[in-house]
Design an enzyme around this catalytic site. Sequence first.
Site, PDB file in Angstrom:
ATOM      1  N   LYS A   1       0.859  -1.190   0.000  1.00 40.37           N
ATOM      2  CA  LYS A   1       0.000   0.000   0.000  1.00 40.37           C
ATOM      3  C   LYS A   1       0.894   1.238   0.000  1.00 40.37           C
ATOM      4  CE  LYS A   1      -3.810  -2.388   2.128  1.00 40.37           C
ATOM      5  NZ  LYS A   1      -3.218  -3.616   2.679  1.00 40.37           N
TER       6      LYS A   1
ATOM      7  N   TRP B   1      -2.778   0.721  -4.374  1.00 49.09           N
ATOM      8  CA  TRP B   1      -2.407  -0.667  -4.107  1.00 49.09           C
ATOM      9  C   TRP B   1      -1.463  -1.145  -5.199  1.00 49.09           C
ATOM     10  CZ3 TRP B   1      -6.943  -4.193  -2.138  1.00 49.09           C
ATOM     11  CH2 TRP B   1      -7.401  -3.681  -0.912  1.00 49.09           C
TER      12      TRP B   1
END
Length: 536
Positions: free
Chosen positions: A435, A440
Amino acid sequence: MLGQMQDRPLLISALIEHADRWHGGAQVVTQTVEGPVHRYTWSDVHRRSRQVANLMASLGVRPGDRVATLAWNTYRHLELYFGVSGSGGVCHTVNPRLFEEQLVFIINDADDQVVCFDSTFAPLVARLQPQCPGVRHWIAMVHEGAVPESTPFATAYEAGLAHASTVFTWPQFDERTASSLCYTSGTTGNPKGVLYSHRSSVLHSYAFALPDSGNFSARDVILPVVPMFHVNAWGIPYGAPMVGATLVLPGPRLDGASLTQLMLAEGVTVAAGVPTIWTSLLSHIRANNVSLPAFTRTVIGGAACPASMIDAFEQLGVEVLHAWGMTETSPLGTLNSFTRAQGSLSAEEQRALRRKQGRVPFGVDIQVVDTTKKPLPRDGNAFGDLRVRGLWVIERYFGATETALEDGWFATGDVATIDPEGFMLITDRSKDVIKSGGEWISSVELENVALEYPGVGAVAGVGGAHPQWTERPLLVVQPTAETAVNAEGLLAFMKERVARLAVPDDVVFVDALPQTATGKIWKLKLREQWARHYTG
Ligand code: AMP
């Protein structure tokens, strides 16, 4: 109004009865723990399984009792699969590669009455025995008189069988009865048991044998390299007798050289295992210029199969059947096989598609949901938590009073996309996603690209804590022996192939990547080890 067809329960004993009656001469070949290759037939498996059933009855094993195995893929292990489950017991396959405390926990949690073990594990069993007081019988899977010195409390499997009658009629009971038990590897917290039923195991075998799945048939010589203690060797010990295939069991010898020799000698047509196994097989094949003419396809799953591995097998003329599944899904969830439409795509498009984990067979349903549990579109882009339900998917863990489902679905812990044609792609395990600055980054994507670079033998993408970005990607690389690799070159290569944000900030080199008990790269351990790489 009920249908008026025969109502016969789906039982595991029916598989071995069928193999005996209709494929009785087909062989089961084992690379034994003792050394020599052992061969016999499905009829022999059936006969000795009946003896196992009688042996267990004589030891006081009652329906529902758990009988554990700590064993390699061998003919004796196979006999226990059928003898224990067929007579109404639960065959509990224990993974000997787990930590000792986990093994003690598992054996006690399952309340195992009997533990059958290969001689390889005798020193381990000697340490487990005092910590597992509930176990009434320890059986060494050896010839009469060959019980290892370290386990004097054990009896010899062959001595037990020698005194057991071959006459046994398999009982008929409810097909939902528990048949076997397998614990998840429990990377966080204690391992949890998944209790399969006769019905789920038989239905799973049908599905796995279908042409768009493993495509197993009586013409096949099947080698499950995946251990029988890892989700029942993906159901192959049940599927092989269902179709009358020849079965080849590799015992404890899982290195590239031993596997190649066995595959060549036995004419293996299809093999199944996790990617780490195939890395060593492929490097042996390359180094020794071996050809395996009978070998046509391989089922690869348990971890993402890198595109470079799919290419390497294709160059050898071996089709890769990339599959996704879990202990909780028996394990077949999806498998990558093309429809007519995909068959006419360009080679490059087909290559991209092969990387995906594939489509569901009848009996399994999947969806991808966002954080509010709302299903996401099947557009190949939207990624979220993968959920699964189906005829061989868990409802609750062994001993749990509560269901493991949410809205009727099992949350897998994997992050995935599904495209309009139904092909699912695992972008990551939710815990492995990197992250970075609210975005992501798929660690699997980074690994796939890095593996294309010459000299990268094995690799893990992990997130290192970062003061500004929360996390930044780091590549942990195990180089090959043959080609030198340096960080600058690799990073320049990555820059051309992944989004700017996803380019790792650094590369570190290690002699070997740690592996989990099921032979996968141990990401959790690496994450812990490298968490402070950017913060010092
Ligand atoms: P296990 O229960 O030990 O078999 O682990 C199941 C997990 O392995 C899944 O939840 C996935 O995270 C991972 N896995 C299994 N097959 C694949 C695959 N083909 N690609 C990526 N991950 C996989």
